[in-house]
Every structure is written in structure tokens, then in C-alpha cells.
Design a protein around this motif. Structure first.
Motif, PDB file in Angstrom:
ATOM      1  N   TYR A 420      11.723 -18.353   1.188  1.00  0.00           N
ATOM      2  CA  TYR A 420      12.148 -18.905   2.476  1.00  0.00           C
ATOM      3  C   TYR A 420      11.117 -18.710   3.593  1.00  0.00           C
ATOM      4  O   TYR A 420      11.411 -19.013   4.753  1.00  0.00           O
ATOM      5  CB  TYR A 420      13.488 -18.289   2.879  1.00  0.00           C
ATOM      6  N   ASP A 421       9.936 -18.213   3.263  1.00  0.00           N
ATOM      7  CA  ASP A 421       8.858 -18.056   4.245  1.00  0.00           C
ATOM      8  C   ASP A 421       9.328 -17.283   5.485  1.00  0.00           C
ATOM      9  O   ASP A 421       9.079 -17.688   6.627  1.00  0.00           O
ATOM     10  CB  ASP A 421       8.306 -19.423   4.651  1.00  0.00           C
ATOM     11  N   ILE A 422      10.015 -16.175   5.252  1.00  0.00           N
ATOM     12  CA  ILE A 422      10.503 -15.336   6.343  1.00  0.00           C
ATOM     13  C   ILE A 422       9.338 -14.523   6.914  1.00  0.00           C
ATOM     14  O   ILE A 422       8.526 -13.983   6.174  1.00  0.00           O
ATOM     15  CB  ILE A 422      11.600 -14.374   5.835  1.00  0.00           C
ATOM     16  N   LYS A 423       9.249 -14.465   8.230  1.00  0.00           N
ATOM     17  CA  LYS A 423       8.196 -13.679   8.877  1.00  0.00           C
ATOM     18  C   LYS A 423       8.666 -12.230   9.036  1.00  0.00           C
ATOM     19  O   LYS A 423       9.824 -11.976   9.384  1.00  0.00           O
ATOM     20  CB  LYS A 423       7.850 -14.261  10.248  1.00  0.00           C
ATOM     21  N   VAL A 424       7.739 -11.294   8.789  1.00  0.00           N
ATOM     22  CA  VAL A 424       8.066  -9.870   8.897  1.00  0.00           C
ATOM     23  C   VAL A 424       7.136  -9.212   9.919  1.00  0.00           C
ATOM     24  O   VAL A 424       5.921  -9.428   9.890  1.00  0.00           O
ATOM     25  CB  VAL A 424       7.948  -9.154   7.532  1.00  0.00           C
ATOM     26  N   TRP A 425       7.720  -8.405  10.778  1.00  0.00           N
ATOM     27  CA  TRP A 425       6.979  -7.761  11.873  1.00  0.00           C
ATOM     28  C   TRP A 425       7.230  -6.256  11.842  1.00  0.00           C
ATOM     29  O   TRP A 425       8.353  -5.806  11.617  1.00  0.00           O
ATOM     30  CB  TRP A 425       7.436  -8.305  13.221  1.00  0.00           C
ATOM     31  N   LEU A 426       6.176  -5.485  12.087  1.00  0.00           N
ATOM     32  CA  LEU A 426       6.298  -4.039  12.241  1.00  0.00           C
ATOM     33  C   LEU A 426       6.320  -3.739  13.735  1.00  0.00           C
ATOM     34  O   LEU A 426       5.382  -4.089  14.460  1.00  0.00           O
ATOM     35  CB  LEU A 426       5.129  -3.316  11.571  1.00  0.00           C
ATOM     36  N   ILE A 427       7.401  -3.109  14.195  1.00  0.00           N
ATOM     37  CA  ILE A 427       7.589  -2.826  15.618  1.00  0.00           C
ATOM     38  C   ILE A 427       7.621  -1.312  15.834  1.00  0.00           C
ATOM     39  O   ILE A 427       8.462  -0.618  15.249  1.00  0.00           O
ATOM     40  CB  ILE A 427       8.910  -3.441  16.146  1.00  0.00           C
ATOM     41  N   ASN A 428       6.699  -0.822  16.647  1.00  0.00           N
ATOM     42  CA  ASN A 428       6.698   0.600  16.987  1.00  0.00           C
ATOM     43  C   ASN A 428       7.511   0.810  18.260  1.00  0.00           C
ATOM     44  O   ASN A 428       7.105   0.401  19.347  1.00  0.00           O
ATOM     45  CB  ASN A 428       5.264   1.099  17.179  1.00  0.00           C
TER      46      ASN A 428
END
Length: 531
Positions: A420-428
Motif C-alpha cells: 500500500y506504499d505507506i509512508k513511515v516517519w521517525l519522530i523524536n
């Protein structure tokens, strides 16, 4: 209030209905359970009408008292290295008999019949049998309305919070035990008044069962926008999962437990279980309003003896004070408890070393790596002996509740990311300008601006730079966020001190992931550059 009408299930279980002056109450109203808790001295009402209770020495989960019954069926699939203690079927049967005998002598009993999972097919029924009305209230909050007739695939929770076990009798480490038999769908909770054990026992049951049906269980919050786009927030306790999923202008799907299938996501729960330390109306208005009204239940908060007002800034009882309430207490709510396939997934970590950027975009391999890494940091003073920040890792951002090996869940995540081409982000959501004690924590308003920019697709056309130590892709600009905050090294007064601390943390990531052998090697391209 409904009086109890004994059916064959409870008779066969051994629950005694001949209780003299005492009664059994089935699926009583919230108001009745609140009144019972006050009448019996288990709690008192705050000035705003919430029920305030204390849980004694257990103000959090008893992580070292978690047992799984080990049988031919469970010996292979269960991730025993995850601090899961084995118990034999024979010992479990003896313990079950003891607990039922205890409940039969405990006076009034409170039973709730609820469901876990807002999905017509992928749900589990949960019967709670408890001696304490506030715990029945908790199950009314955190579990959902019964969605179908129960069968032998559903769970029974035998809850005896004030029964203290003799370790020599059952081979337990302490007088407390949380034991699940996956073959008989039964959980026993003894020796702890902390309500969170109830909800997490059923979360663990879902985490064990759903992967067999190709559904990814997630320790996450979730919300949707007006345009139906869905965001998922993974994170350990205190990283902002509940706060960010309950943001103004978004519709809450749930704050802690979800499943991801090809149909989209669905909440497991019927309520929220929010941390209350430093809760304020200014920063978290939805959670504040839900926690300060009749029907909500507060655990281990400090009340003014004269006025009954709650002091959410006082952690003298416990830093892990909690508020539980039904989803209906939230104004901006997705009432179906479901959503589309998420557009964005956020991994939240509170980096107390101040070296991770506030936002970075992850490749699939990085997503797999950081999902299993599950990094955050313990702060000085939060545990005895912790004098300075310590890196801590909880695979999948919720390891204590995951009964299978992390690679099982990570592979499922990878499949959904590809499909599904989901975007993943790392948030500090942790520190900037230095480590804890020197720098400052990222203001909540900054984190919210970053999240909202991503949700509004404002980073789609922004240039990104590569961090040379962590190999992370960092946006060069985020609307209304000072540029220097995006690059941690620029916020430190001593650039070389930053590099030293960053490399130290990057090396610890590698060391942690080496525990996962083949999985680590397979996803090495997602690891920090520095080793």
C-alpha cells in the motif's frame, strides 16, 4: 443494574450463586459500579465527579510476573525470551481452582461480558469475573460492547486483585501473577489492583491470534482527518501516542491498540487509558475534559483533601497515574472505530540523549529496523539506580504484550508497506540542544506542527538531507519550525560532544539488533551508518 442470571458456562466454571446476603452483578451500569466502588471504600469522587482509586504498591504492570502456560501447542510459537515465564498445565489448573474458590468466598462479584476488536470477524469475547466494582467499570471502558454470542474461542479473565499467592505453592516469583492459558482461553490475575493488567492481557491474546490471520496487531494510536486519511502512532509509554492521536482537528479512532488488515485498521478497545502526570487543559483539552467528569476513573492521582480537586502535577503517589474513560467521552471521534489503510505511520521515540532529529523519513528497511528496535530512553530518577538517561528498547514499541517473535510482526508490517506504499516517519519527541539535564524537550507545539505538515502532504516537495551517523533522511525545512531544530548537531553548543554521543547511541542500536541475528542482517541497510 442487572442481577446475575446464571447460565451453564458459569455453572460449569464453578462460580457459586448461593452467596447469602451477597450478589452477582452482570454488566451493571457505569453509574452503579461507581457507586459500589465508593460505597465499599475502594474510591472517592473528585470535585468534578470522576472516580479516584488507589492501586497500592502496584502502580504499573508487574512485568516480571507474566506467565504463559507452556504446552505442545504453545512451546514453539511463543517468544519465551521476552520475559515470559512458563507454567505447566497442572499448576495452572491448581491455580484456577484456588482463584475460583477465592472468588466464591469474596462476597459480591461483578461480571462483564464485552468484546475486544471493532471488527465483525476478528474480535474476541472477554468475560471478566472480579471481586472489585472499579475493575468491572474499567472493563466497561476499555473493552467494547458485546458484538455477538460467545463461543469456546472467547476469553475468561478471573480477577482476584487482593489474593496474594504463596510462591512455594505455585512456583511463582512473588505473590503476584498474571497467567494466560492460550489453549483454554483463560487469564488469571492475582495480587495486583493495577487495572492496566486487564486490558493488556486481552491485547496479548489478540497479538497471539491475529498474525495467523495475516493481520498486524499494533501498539499504537490512530486518528483520521476530514479527508479520511489515517495516521498511526506507534510509541512506548510517555512518547506521545495518546496525545498526538487525540489532536484537535482530527478524529480519534483509538489511542493504544489496533489491527491492520487489507480492509484498513480497526481499534481493539472501547475506551482510552491515558497518562495523567502533567495533564493540562491547555495542551490536551480532549483528554482533560474526558478525565474530569462523572464516569471517568483515575488511578493513583493526588486529591486535595478539602476540595477534592486533582493535582495532575503531583506524582508523589506514582508518575504512572492513569485515566480511563469510554471513547464516547471524546468529542472528535470516529464512531466506527475503523479507518482506511493508513497514509502515514509515525514511530515515536523520546530520545533523552538529544541526538536524533525531530523528524526523518524512513525507507522500508529502516522501518523494519526501527520497528524491531523499538527505541526510547529512560530518564534519571524514573527507576531506582537510574542516574542518567539510559537507552531502552522494546521491540515493536510494545514488546511486553507481543507473544510471538518480533520478526513475525515485522514481516507483516513489511508486506503492508510494500502493498500500500505507506509512508513511515521517525519522530523524536525527546530532547534537543543536549541530553536530558542540559537540553530541552521538543515543545509539543513543534511536534504537532511536524505531524500536521506531514498529514497535509507539505513535505512531499521539500528537499531532504542524509544524516551521516544514523543514515536518516531529514527534511531541510518544515513550515513554522525553526530550521536549526531539524538538525540536532546545530542545536548543541559543542559539536564534537554531539558527534560522540550520537555515535555512542548509533552503536547501541547495532548491538541491540544483533540479538535478532538473521533479521538484523537482512535489514542491515536500514541501520545507522556508524557502527
Amino acid at each position: 443494574m442487572r442481577r446475575f442470571n446464571m447460565d451453564n458456562f458459569y455453572k460449569e466454571l464453578g462460580i457459586n450463586t448461593e452467596r447469602g446476603e451477597h450478589k452477582i452483578y452482570l454488566d451493571s451500569s457505569r453509574s452503579f459500579l461507581v457507586a459500589e466502588a465508593v460505597r465499599k471504600g475502594y474510591g472517592r469522587l473528585t470535585s468534578d465527579g470522576a472516580l479516584s482509586v488507589l492501586t497500592g504498591k502496584h502502580t504499573g504492570r508487574s512485568a516480571n510476573d507474566r506467565y504463559i502456560v507452556k504446552t505442545e501447542t504453545t512451546a514453539g510459537p511463543v517468544w519465551w525470551e521476552n520475559n515470559l515465564l512458563p507454567m505447566t498445565s497442572e499448576t495452572f489448573a491448581a491455580l484456577k481452582t484456588k482463584v475460583i474458590n477465592y472468588l466464591n468466598q469474596a462476597g459480591d462479584l461483578y461480571i462483564t461480558e464485552r468484546s475486544v476488536g471493532a471488527h465483525q470477524k476478528h474480535n474476541i469475547g472477554a468475560r471478566l469475573i472480579t471481586s472489585h466494582p472499579q475493575h468491572a467499570l474499567f472493563s466497561k471502558h476499555l473493552f467494547r460492547e458485546k458484538s455477538r454470542e460467545f463461543n469456546d474461542t472467547d476469553y475468561t479473565i478471573l480477577h482476584a486483585p487482593e489474593l496474594k499467592l504463596d510462591p512455594s505453592e505455585f512456583g511463582t516469583k512473588t505473590e503476584t501473577a498474571v497467567v494466560t492459558c492460550l489453549d483454554t482461553n483463560t487469564t488469571i490475575i492475582c495480587g495486583t489492583l493495577y487495572a492496566g493488567e486487564i486490558k493488556k492481557s486481552m491485547f496479548a491474546a489478540m497479538n497471539y491470534r491475529l498474525p495467523e490471520e495475516n493481520i498486524l496487531p499494533m501498539h499504537s494510536g490512530a486518528s483520521r482527518l476530514e479527508n479520511e486519511d489515517v495516521s498511526v502512532f506507534f510509541g512506548l509509554s510517555g512518547t506521545g501516542k495518546t496525545t498526538l492521536s487525540t489532536d484537535e482537528g482530527t478524529y480519534l479512532i483509538g489511542d493504544d491498540e489496533h489491527g491492520l488488515s487489507d480492509e484498513g485498521i480497526f481499534n481493539f478497545e472501547g475506551g482510552c487509558y491515558a497518562k495523567t502526570y502533567k495533564l493540562s487543559k491547555a495542551t490536551e483539552p480532549e483528554i482533560w475534559d474526558a478525565s474530569n467528569r462523572f464516569g471517568a476513573m483515575l488511578e493513583n492521582v493526588v486529591l486535595d483533601e478539602q476540595t477534592g480537586k486533582v493535582d495532575f502535577d503531583d506524582k508523589s503517589i506514582a508518575e504512572n497515574g492513569r485515566s480511563s474513560y469510554p471513547l464516547s467521552f471524546i468529542k472528535e471521534l470516529e464512531t466506527s472505530s475503523k479507518g482506511k489503510i493508513p497514509k502515514d505511520i509515525f514511530f515515536l521515540c523520546a530520545d533523552a540523549f538529544g541526538v536524533l532529529p525531530p523528524v526523518s523519513k524512513l525507507t522500508k528497511e529502516q522501518a523494519m529496523f526501527y520497528f524491531v528496535l523499538g527505541y526510547t530512553a529512560k530518564l534519571a530518577g524514573t527507576e531506582i539506580g537510574v542516574k542518567e538517561p539510559q537507552a531502552t528498547f522494546s521491540p515493536l514499541f510494545g514488546a511486553p504484550f507481543m507473544l510471538r517473535h518480533p520478526s513475525v510482526y515485522a514481516e507483516l508490517l513489511g508486506q503492508y508497506l510494500d502493498k500500500y506504499d505507506i509512508k513511515v516517519w521517525l519522530i523524536n519527541t525527546g530532547w534537543t540542544g543536549g541530553a536530558y539535564g542540559e537540553g530541552q524537550r521538543f515543545p509539543l507545539k513543534v511536534t504537532r506542527k511536524i505531524i500536521r505538515s506531514i498529514q497535509a502532504n507539505k513535505l512531499d516537495d521539500v528537499a531532504f538531507e542524509n544524516d551521516p551517523i544514523f543514515n536518516l533522511s531529514i527534511p531541510c525545512a518544515v513550515e513554522d519550525v525553526p530550521g536549526e531544530l531539524l538538525k540536532p548537531q546545530q542545536t548543541w553548543q559543542d559539536s564534537s560532544a554531539y558527534s560522540e554521543k550520537a555515535k555512542e547511541l548509533a552503536s547501541s542500536f547495532h548491538k541491540q539488533m544483533e540479538n535478532f541475528g538473521d533479521f538484523y542482517q537482512k535489514n542491515l541497510s536500514g541501520a545507522p551508518t556508524h557502527k
